[in-house]
Scaffold this active site. Structure first.
Site, PDB file in Angstrom:
ATOM      1  N   ASP A 134       1.060  10.519  14.736  1.00  0.00           N
ATOM      2  CA  ASP A 134       0.193  10.156  13.614  1.00  0.00           C
ATOM      3  C   ASP A 134      -0.697   8.960  13.973  1.00  0.00           C
ATOM      4  O   ASP A 134      -0.770   7.981  13.240  1.00  0.00           O
ATOM      5  CB  ASP A 134       1.040   9.871  12.373  1.00  0.00           C
ATOM      6  CG  ASP A 134       0.242  10.047  11.083  1.00  0.00           C
ATOM      7  OD1 ASP A 134      -0.907  10.544  11.150  1.00  0.00           O
ATOM      8  OD2 ASP A 134       0.755   9.695  10.011  1.00  0.00           O
ATOM      9  N   GLY A 182       1.039   5.422   1.405  1.00  0.00           N
ATOM     10  CA  GLY A 182       0.437   6.435   2.269  1.00  0.00           C
ATOM     11  C   GLY A 182       1.062   7.777   2.006  1.00  0.00           C
ATOM     12  O   GLY A 182       1.644   8.004   0.944  1.00  0.00           O
ATOM     13  N   GLY A 187       0.842  -1.187   0.000  1.00  0.00           N
ATOM     14  CA  GLY A 187       0.000   0.000   0.000  1.00  0.00           C
ATOM     15  C   GLY A 187       0.870   1.226   0.000  1.00  0.00           C
ATOM     16  O   GLY A 187       2.094   1.136   0.078  1.00  0.00           O
ATOM     17  N   LYS A 193       9.245   0.357   4.048  1.00  0.00           N
ATOM     18  CA  LYS A 193       8.612   1.626   3.691  1.00  0.00           C
ATOM     19  C   LYS A 193       9.650   2.534   3.084  1.00  0.00           C
ATOM     20  O   LYS A 193      10.671   2.821   3.705  1.00  0.00           O
ATOM     21  CB  LYS A 193       8.033   2.258   4.956  1.00  0.00           C
ATOM     22  CG  LYS A 193       7.212   3.488   4.709  1.00  0.00           C
ATOM     23  CD  LYS A 193       6.385   3.814   5.936  1.00  0.00           C
ATOM     24  CE  LYS A 193       5.297   4.788   5.576  1.00  0.00           C
ATOM     25  NZ  LYS A 193       4.242   4.851   6.582  1.00  0.00           N
TER      26      LYS A 193
END
Ligand SMILES: Nc1ncnc2c1ncn2[C@@H]1O[C@H](COP(=O)(O)OP(=O)(O)OP(=O)(O)O)[C@@H](O)[C@H]1O
Ligand SMILES: *[C@@H]1O[C@H](CO)[C@@H](O)[C@H](O)[C@H]1NC(C)=O
Ligand SMILES: *[C@@H]1O[C@H](CO)[C@@H](O)[C@H](O)[C@H]1NC(C)=O
Ligand SMILES: *[C@@H]1O[C@H](CO)[C@@H](O)[C@H](O)[C@H]1NC(C)=O
Ligand SMILES: *[C@@H]1O[C@H](CO)[C@@H](O)[C@H](O)[C@H]1NC(C)=O
Ligand SMILES: *[C@@H]1O[C@H](CO)[C@@H](O)[C@H](O)[C@H]1NC(C)=O
Ligand SMILES: *[C@@H]1O[C@H](CO)[C@@H](O)[C@H](O)[C@H]1NC(C)=O
Ligand SMILES: *[C@@H]1O[C@H](CO)[C@@H](O)[C@H](O)[C@H]1NC(C)=O
Ligand SMILES: *[C@@H]1O[C@H](CO)[C@@H](O)[C@H](O)[C@H]1NC(C)=O
Ligand SMILES: *[C@@H]1O[C@H](CO)[C@@H](O)[C@H](O)[C@H]1NC(C)=O
Ligand SMILES: [Mg+2]
Length: 668
Positions: free
Chosen positions: A469, A353, A351, A373
């Protein structure tokens, strides 16, 4: 009768002379010959005639042992003759020869009073150039002597009674095909063939030279028109004369053929003895062919391997600074991550972000499943502090945190390596159509887990860590569906900056505490605010802000509470499968945490106590909250944001007037 007899005798005599004068010989090597040698000259074991070896200032001679009749005894004219020989000069030093040698026709066998050096063993100072010498020679000279008017060091000449050549030229041969002259170097060490002919009628001498692999050129190199009758005596000796000077060379004659009154028999090159494989020749061959070829191939190999290395290095280039050596085990090699994620191919993409894309991978060495990431960043500013934080965060261990395994730094890019969470992020269990089933007890367990993880960050670790976050998409579910907080501290990367004017507030719209948006200061209270939004989100199954419906979740839940039925705010997908007390607790606690006044929000310690049921939630009526000035809606603030940034934008970046404080605000 007498005249008849006289005539007969004359015929017989001339016949006898004709038979005896027609000398011919062919020597393919000199092994079985009886040459007359003096000075340095000797025959080698394989039949080569070596005129000189590397001994300085010496002469050498090699003569055919028997005298040769060169002149007609009746009228005294010189006969025609022809000779050819193959020689090689192997110099001591590649560019410096001895003095060379000559094919000579001399009245004596040997020239005992001749001098070495430039005299080539042919003459001495006093007799050089004198008519009384009766010497004809073809000199193959390798040294320039101005006193003899040499054309250059490397030359061929026809000498008559002296070393000032009657004809001379640089050695070379004219091509049979196009007549082009090809130069030769006498001291090249390569065998060459010389032809000399004298035409008794034309009174002409021709001298030709060519490499052994070239047929005799039809055009001679030198031509001299001269009657040899006055020069030659009737009985002469033929042979070779040579000398060395301050430099020396090994001068070899490989084969020789001669014929009086006719064409000398051609030498069969393949039958000539082989030259010794000596240093200089080998070296020169190696230097002229081998070395350049070797160098070239080495250079090619070097160039190709360097370019391969460069391409490879570029592909896997990482940024590694001195200070990073302290973080040893937390640094990953880009190459390993590249292999782990199969080259970051799209199939491995989990995914993406606000910070970048997340890829699934398996570490090649340990077979551990990881999520990588890739965070792009423009500047290296603050990178050191950030990495320090990331690494210290990597030391955090809690069952409700996604373990950070390490990082890797490249130009403009940071790669963060996390444990892989097989069940993905929580958000897809809440809003996806149709929502994946996650029942209330599972949701409540996740909530308690996340609360406990955030409490650990705020209070239980050696330093205060602000998540910055907290939201449903940053809550990941492990194999046992435990909620685990991920991405902690990442917002910090964008928060760093020395110039207060350019400092950005980073968080996600709807989770951003009003004072955080105002001052840019992230605190534990701002995390609690975001956690409140998360509680409402999980309980209601709605996003904190639904721009399409113009609904702000906090306001909406609060209005349900004001209306006396807070449970109406629950996620309709749950149906009746929920525990009312827990639902009420979560919704009320969500509102408490979303208080606009940071001081009014509970701490995470309190939140955990409320959720665990250890401490009951204080009884506050919504009316009381409103009376005390509680305003859940921060419409003004949010609207500002919503207007200045497209609603599709996930992240809210706002200018702030204060420097963002450190993520790790000192030891505890
Ligand atoms: N450790 C992990 N294990 C498994 N999947 C992960 C992991 N980390 C992230 N993901 C997946 O990658 C997706 C993207 O994560 P990412 O953190 O980049 O975006 P985000 O959480 O939606 O936004 P933000 O940038 O605010 O964190 C997540 O939604 C999740 O499905
Ligand atoms: C060379 O001389 C020999 C005698 O010595 C003779 O038999 C032979 O025929 C000659 N060859 C040539 C080609 O003249
Ligand atoms: C070789 O020549 C020498 C003279 O130079 C002579 O004495 C000798 O007998 C000759 N030998 C042969 C085998 O011809
Ligand atoms: C050169 O040849 C001469 C005569 O054969 C010999 O005495 C001398 O030793 C040789 N020198 C070398 C260096 O071979
Ligand atoms: C010398 O005699 C030969 C034959 O023996 C002859 O061919 C030649 O022409 C004569 N030369 C002169 C100059 O007379
Ligand atoms: C060669 O011939 C000349 C005369 O023509 C004579 O004076 C000389 O002595 C001869 N040389 C030899 C070595 O016979
Ligand atoms: C030079 O050579 C000639 C004969 O070839 C000889 O008579 C004379 O003595 C020599 N001179 C010297 C200086 O050696
Ligand atoms: C050959 O040698 C001559 C004389 O040294 C020189 O003038 C000429 O240029 C040379 N030719 C080549 C092709 O090297
Ligand atoms: C010498 O060479 C010329 C060509 O340049 C040729 O015409 C002549 O016949 C040659 N002489 C001998 C003896 O080969
Ligand atoms: C040269 O000699 C080789 C071997 O001795 C032989 O096979 C060949 O036929 C000869 N070539 C000529 C042209 O005589
Ligand atoms: Mg995330």
């Amino acid at each position: 009768m007498f005249f008849r007899i006289v005539f007969l005798v004359r015929v017989l005599v001339s016949l006898a002379i004709a038979v005896s004068q027609d000398l011919n010989f062919t020597f393919s090597g000199f092994r079985s010959t009886n040459l007359s040698l003096d000075g340095l000259a000797e025959l080698t074991s394989n039949g080569l005639l070596r005129l000189t070896n590397v001994t300085y200032h010496r002469t050498s001679h090699a003569f055919y042992p028997n005298p040769v009749t060169f002149k007609n005894s009746i009228n005294g004219t010189a006969f025609a003759f022809s000779t050819t020989f193959v020689f090689a000069i192997i110099p001591e030093y590649p560019t410096l020869g001895g003095h060379g040698f000559a094919f000579v026709i001399a009245p004596t066998r040997g020239l005992p009073t001749a001098l070495p050096n430039q005299y080539l063993g042919l003459f001495n100072e006093s007799n050089n150039g004198k008519q009384t010498n009766h010497v004809v020679a073809v000199e193959l000279d390798t040294i320039y002597n101005s006193e003899f008017d040499d054309v250059k060091d490397n030359h061929v000449g026809i000498d008559i009674n002296g070393l000032k050549s009657e004809r001379s030229a640089a050695p070379g041969y004219y091509s049979q095909l196009n007549g082009k002259l090809t130069n030769l170097t006498l001291i090249s060490g390569h065998p060459m063939q010389v032809w000399m002919e004298y035409d008794g009628i034309e009174k002409q001498i021709n001298v030709t030279i060519a490499p052994i692999d070239v047929d005799k050129p039809s055009r001679p190199l030198l031509t001299l028109s001269r009657d040899l009758s006055p020069i030659l005596n009737s009985s002469m000796y033929i042979g070779f004369s040579s000398s060395t000077g301050s430099f020396s060379a090994s001068q070899y004659v490989l084969g020789w053929s001669f014929k009086m009154n006719g064409l000398a028999e051609a030498l069969n090159i393949s039958r000539l003895p082989k030259l010794p494989r000596v240093g200089p020749k080998k070296t020169s061959k190696f230097l002229t062919i081998g070395l350049p070829v070797l160098c070239l191939s080495l250079v090619l190999v070097a160039v190709s391997s360097i370019s391969y290395a460069i391409r490879r290095t570029r592909k896997f280039a990482e940024v590694l600074e001195d200070w990073e050596h302290d973080y040893g085990p937390h640094r990953f090699k880009f190459k390993d991550l590249y292999t782990a994620t199969k080259g970051f191919r799209d199939e491995e993409l989990l995914g993406s972000g606000g910070f970048g894309r997340v890829y699934k991978g398996v570490l090649p060495s340990s077979k551990i499943q990881i999520a990588v990431k890739r965070v792009s960043h423009e500047s290296r500013q603050g990178m050191r502090e950030f990495v320090a934080e990331i690494v210290s965060i990597g030391r955090l261990r809690h069952r409700n945190l996604v373990p950070l395994l390490g990082y890797c730094r490249r130009k403009g890019e940071l790669l963060l390596v996390y444990d892989y969470m097989p069940n993905g992020s929580l958000n897809k269990y809440l809003y996806d159509q149709p929502p994946v089933a996650l029942n209330w007890s599972q949701r409540f367990r996740v909530i308690k887990g996340v609360a406990s993880g955030l409490f650990y960050l705020h209070e239980e670790w050696e330093q205060v860590v602000i998540h910055r976050d907290v939201k449903a998409s940053n809550v990941l579910l492990d194999g046992e569906l435990n909620g685990r907080l991920g991405d902690f501290g990442l917002a910090r990367l964008y928060d760093h900056g020395t110039d207060p004017q350019t400092t950005h507030v980073v968080g996600t719209l709807g989770y951003l505490a009003p004072e955080h948006a105002r001052t840019g200061k992230a605190t534990t209270s701002t995390d609690v605010f975001a956690f409140g939004a998360f509680l409402l989100e999980v309980a209601s199954g709605r996003r904190p802000i639904q721009p399409t419906e113009d609904i702000i979740l906090v306001d909406w839940v609060f209005s349900r509470w004001l209306g006396g039925e807070i449970l109406e705010a629950r996620d309709p997908n749950l149906g009746t499968e929920y525990i009312a007390e827990e639902m009420e607790l979560v919704l009320k606690l969500g509102l408490m945490c979303s208080h606009s006044e940071p001081a009014a929000r509970p701490s995470m310690r309190q939140v955990v106590q409320f959720l665990e049921g250890n401490v009951p939630l204080p009884e506050i009526s919504p009316l009381l909250l409103s009376a005390s000035g509680q305003k859940f809606s921060h419409r003004e603030g949010f609207d500002e944001f919503a207007n200045s940034y497209p609603s599709s934008m996930d992240k809210a970046f706002a200018h702030s007037s204060s420097v963002a404080e450190s993520l790790l605000s000192g030891g505890r």
